[in-house]
Write a protein that holds these residues in place. Structure first.
Motif, PDB file in Angstrom:
ATOM      1  N   ALA A 269     106.696  30.771   3.327  1.00  0.00           N
ATOM      2  CA  ALA A 269     105.957  31.026   2.085  1.00  0.00           C
ATOM      3  C   ALA A 269     104.463  31.183   2.358  1.00  0.00           C
ATOM      4  N   GLY A 270     103.895  32.253   1.837  1.00  0.00           N
ATOM      5  CA  GLY A 270     102.460  32.490   1.948  1.00  0.00           C
ATOM      6  C   GLY A 270     102.035  33.310   3.142  1.00  0.00           C
ATOM      7  N   VAL A 271     102.906  33.461   4.137  1.00  0.00           N
ATOM      8  CA  VAL A 271     102.531  34.214   5.344  1.00  0.00           C
ATOM      9  C   VAL A 271     102.346  35.684   4.991  1.00  0.00           C
ATOM     10  N   GLU A 272     101.220  36.242   5.422  1.00  0.00           N
ATOM     11  CA  GLU A 272     100.947  37.660   5.184  1.00  0.00           C
ATOM     12  C   GLU A 272     101.040  38.495   6.458  1.00  0.00           C
ATOM     13  N   SER A 273     100.757  37.863   7.616  1.00  0.00           N
ATOM     14  CA  SER A 273     100.939  38.579   8.879  1.00  0.00           C
ATOM     15  C   SER A 273     101.052  37.576  10.013  1.00  0.00           C
ATOM     16  N   VAL A 274     101.774  37.983  11.056  1.00  0.00           N
ATOM     17  CA  VAL A 274     101.940  37.154  12.251  1.00  0.00           C
ATOM     18  C   VAL A 274     101.666  38.020  13.466  1.00  0.00           C
ATOM     19  N   GLU A 275     100.826  37.491  14.372  1.00  0.00           N
ATOM     20  CA  GLU A 275     100.519  38.203  15.609  1.00  0.00           C
ATOM     21  C   GLU A 275     100.760  37.273  16.786  1.00  0.00           C
ATOM     22  N   ALA A 276     101.580  37.702  17.745  1.00  0.00           N
ATOM     23  CA  ALA A 276     101.833  36.905  18.942  1.00  0.00           C
ATOM     24  C   ALA A 276     100.694  37.113  19.933  1.00  0.00           C
ATOM     25  N   LEU A 277      99.938  36.056  20.199  1.00  0.00           N
ATOM     26  CA  LEU A 277      98.839  36.126  21.161  1.00  0.00           C
ATOM     27  C   LEU A 277      99.323  35.891  22.576  1.00  0.00           C
ATOM     28  N   SER A 278     100.440  35.172  22.701  1.00  0.00           N
ATOM     29  CA  SER A 278     101.104  34.929  23.980  1.00  0.00           C
ATOM     30  C   SER A 278     102.534  34.542  23.640  1.00  0.00           C
TER      31      SER A 278
END
Length: 330
Positions: A269-278
């Protein structure tokens, strides 16, 4: 409602903290204005200060900060507006209102040829501290300001940092409810600045403190709230914490030693974007005022994702100040 404004714009979700809703108002300024000749130095300035709060009045040199503080302490009369100190009208009842104020001007009002004890006793008498309370007031104030070993020293022989402590001591020796400090760390070295900031933060726990500054780090380190002045007007006001999120997408970086597929994180809930940094670190941006971080940590514990660290994202205070003021100067 706590004001969070930028040139008249009030963003959503700017709710007052529980403390601000319950703590009594100790200072209220309404529509203060001051002119020099035909020039408007301060225009329609309004804000409140509550008990237990440190309020930073931030702005470039010449923004009107010192003039505003001089009006709040009764050393300069406004051409328009009203000021209440602890419920007392400063303009109608100046003596009673000023008894509730401690003031440190930008240039500390020190008699440098006097000994510290003699000067502070003199200041206490000016503030009408009763004779039988003078010894306790002196001892307590010296202890709070770290001047226990300086009582017999001539003020002129002290370092600038300790002279500033003496200046603060004269402002609090009568136990005022409101403490007003004008540029209290200007001209100090880094070690002295840290000491004075710690002292101000401690004073804010028991009193109400308003200080003017053009140092962004001052706001970040000691202020609960900030008001930004520009060309004599207040252009922004909000909590220090929310200022650091101004124009900034809320989010955090989290380390998950046993991470799930990205789709599982995106479904929180609430997540707008996810980026894998590693393989184990992720930058997650989420909706304003959502509980995304708490929800993620709960899921991580439940599902064995092994969350190790969650660090909120913050914008640079310098960049934020530039956005608000539209200026490249800090």
């Amino acid at each position: 409602m706590v004001r969070a404004r930028i040139l008249g714009y009030i963003p959503p979700n700017s709710q007052p903290s529980k403390h601000r809703m319950t703590a009594p108002v100790t200072l209220s300024a309404r529509n203060l204005s001051r002119r020099y000749g035909s020039r408007d130095i301060v225009q329609n300035v309004s804000f409140e200060l509550r008990h237990g709060e440190v309020l930073g009045l931030l702005g470039h040199n010449g923004a009107g900060k010192s003039t505003t503080l001089q009006m709040l302490t009764g050393t300069l009369s406004p051409h328009a507006g009203e000021i209440d100190i602890c419920g007392i009208d400063l303009l109608r009842h100046p003596e009673q209102a000023k008894a509730c104020i401690g003031y440190l001007p930008e240039t500390p009002p020190l008699y440098r040829e006097m000994r510290v004890d003699d000067y502070l006793l003199f200041a206490a008498k000016l503030h009408r501290v009763s004779k039988n309370r003078l010894p306790d007031a002196l001892a307590e104030t010296k202890q709070r300001c770290g001047l226990e070993e300086c009582g017999k020293k001539i003020i002129a022989t002290l370092s600038k940092g300790y002279q500033q402590r003496v200046g603060i001591a004269q402002a609090i020796i009568h136990r005022p409810q409101v403490i007003v400090l004008d540029e209290p760390t200007v001209g100090l070295d880094p070690a002295q600045i840290r000491e004075i900031r710690t002292l101000i933060r401690e004073l804010g726990d028991a009193h109400s403190v308003i200080l003017s500054t053009h140092l962004l780090s001052e706001v970040e380190n000691i202020c609960d709230r900030v008001e930004i002045m520009q060309k004599g007007r207040l252009i922004y006001g909000d909590s220090s914490a929310r200022m650091q999120l101004y124009g900034h997408q809320p989010g955090f970086i989290v380390t998950l030693l046993s991470p799930p597929p990205l789709s599982d994180i995106e479904d929180i809930a609430g997540v707008e974007s996810v980026e894998a940094l590693s393989a184990t670190r992720f930058r997650i941006l989420h909706a304003v005022d959502s509980s995304t971080g708490a929800i993620l940590l709960a899921l991580a514990a439940e599902r064995g994702w092994q969350a190790q660290q969650l660090t909120p994202l913050k914008g640079s205070i310098e960049d934020i100040y530039t956005q608000i003021t539209g200026s490249d100067a800090a």
